[in-house]
Design an enzyme around this catalytic site. Structure first.
Site, mmCIF file in Angstrom:
data_model
loop_
_atom_site.group_PDB
_atom_site.id
_atom_site.type_symbol
_atom_site.label_atom_id
_atom_site.label_comp_id
_atom_site.label_asym_id
_atom_site.label_seq_id
_atom_site.Cartn_x
_atom_site.Cartn_y
_atom_site.Cartn_z
ATOM 1 N N THR A 179 0.847 -1.186 0.000
ATOM 2 C CA THR A 179 0.000 0.000 0.000
ATOM 3 C C THR A 179 0.885 1.239 0.000
ATOM 4 O O THR A 179 2.075 1.171 0.294
ATOM 5 C CB THR A 179 -0.900 0.026 1.251
ATOM 6 O OG1 THR A 179 -0.068 0.193 2.395
ATOM 7 C CG2 THR A 179 -1.720 -1.246 1.372
ATOM 8 N N VAL A 217 0.868 3.555 2.134
ATOM 9 C CA VAL A 217 1.312 3.834 3.495
ATOM 10 C C VAL A 217 2.640 3.145 3.777
ATOM 11 O O VAL A 217 3.514 3.711 4.435
ATOM 12 C CB VAL A 217 0.238 3.397 4.522
ATOM 13 C CG1 VAL A 217 0.739 3.563 5.949
ATOM 14 C CG2 VAL A 217 -1.045 4.193 4.317
ATOM 15 N N CYS A 218 2.822 1.941 3.264
ATOM 16 C CA CYS A 218 4.040 1.167 3.550
ATOM 17 C C CYS A 218 5.331 1.933 3.286
ATOM 18 O O CYS A 218 6.115 2.130 4.215
ATOM 19 C CB CYS A 218 4.047 -0.141 2.764
ATOM 20 S SG CYS A 218 2.916 -1.382 3.379
ATOM 21 N N PRO A 219 5.581 2.360 2.052
ATOM 22 C CA PRO A 219 6.884 3.001 1.815
ATOM 23 C C PRO A 219 7.045 4.323 2.551
ATOM 24 O O PRO A 219 8.149 4.651 2.977
ATOM 25 C CB PRO A 219 6.933 3.193 0.297
ATOM 26 C CG PRO A 219 5.533 3.105 -0.164
ATOM 27 C CD PRO A 219 4.816 2.223 0.816
ATOM 28 N N ILE A 228 7.839 3.399 6.308
ATOM 29 C CA ILE A 228 9.103 2.661 6.398
ATOM 30 C C ILE A 228 10.276 3.605 6.164
ATOM 31 O O ILE A 228 11.254 3.590 6.912
ATOM 32 C CB ILE A 228 9.114 1.483 5.406
ATOM 33 C CG1 ILE A 228 8.143 0.406 5.898
ATOM 34 C CG2 ILE A 228 10.516 0.917 5.238
ATOM 35 C CD1 ILE A 228 7.891 -0.706 4.893
#
Length: 114
Positions: free
Chosen positions: A2, A4-6, A9
């Site tokens: 998604t 949001v992930c990168p 992170i």
């Protein structure tokens, strides 16, 4: 992955020195494969990748970790967004679990650690 992930992170990675100054190590985990992680780590940030990540991400393909920490959505085989602070004695001191579309906060994590 998604969107949001990168973003979350890389936000943690960008502030890795602040975590190290607090004697804190960051470790990421997901239910994706090591091959998927490797590809994502080779993808530039401008293409929603996480190239240049400053901490390790491990693969939890067996879902053992996700299940143990209570973040696994069993019927979908995916993990919610968990953040856990574990002290040097292995004692869980802080936990937060967010739904898939809600990222974790670097600022709040640093505040809790302090």
């Amino acid at each position: 992955f998604t969107f949001v992930c990168p973003t979350e992170i890389t936000a943690f990675s960008d502030r890795i020195e602040e975590f190290r100054d607090l004697d804190t190590e960051i470790l990421g985990a997901s239910t994706d494969s090591a091959f998927s992680h490797r590809a994502w780590m080779r993808t530039p940030r401008t293409e929603n990748g996480i190239a240049g990540l400053q901490y390790p991400i491990l693969s939890d393909m067996t879902h053992t970790i996700a299940r143990s920490y209570g973040v696994l959505v069993e019927n979908e085989g995916i993990a919610l967004r968990g953040l856990f602070i574990i002290d040097p004695n292995g004692v869980l001191q802080y936990a937060t679990i967010n739904n898939l579309n809600i990222g974790r906060s670097v600022e709040e994590t640093l505040r809790v650690l302090q």
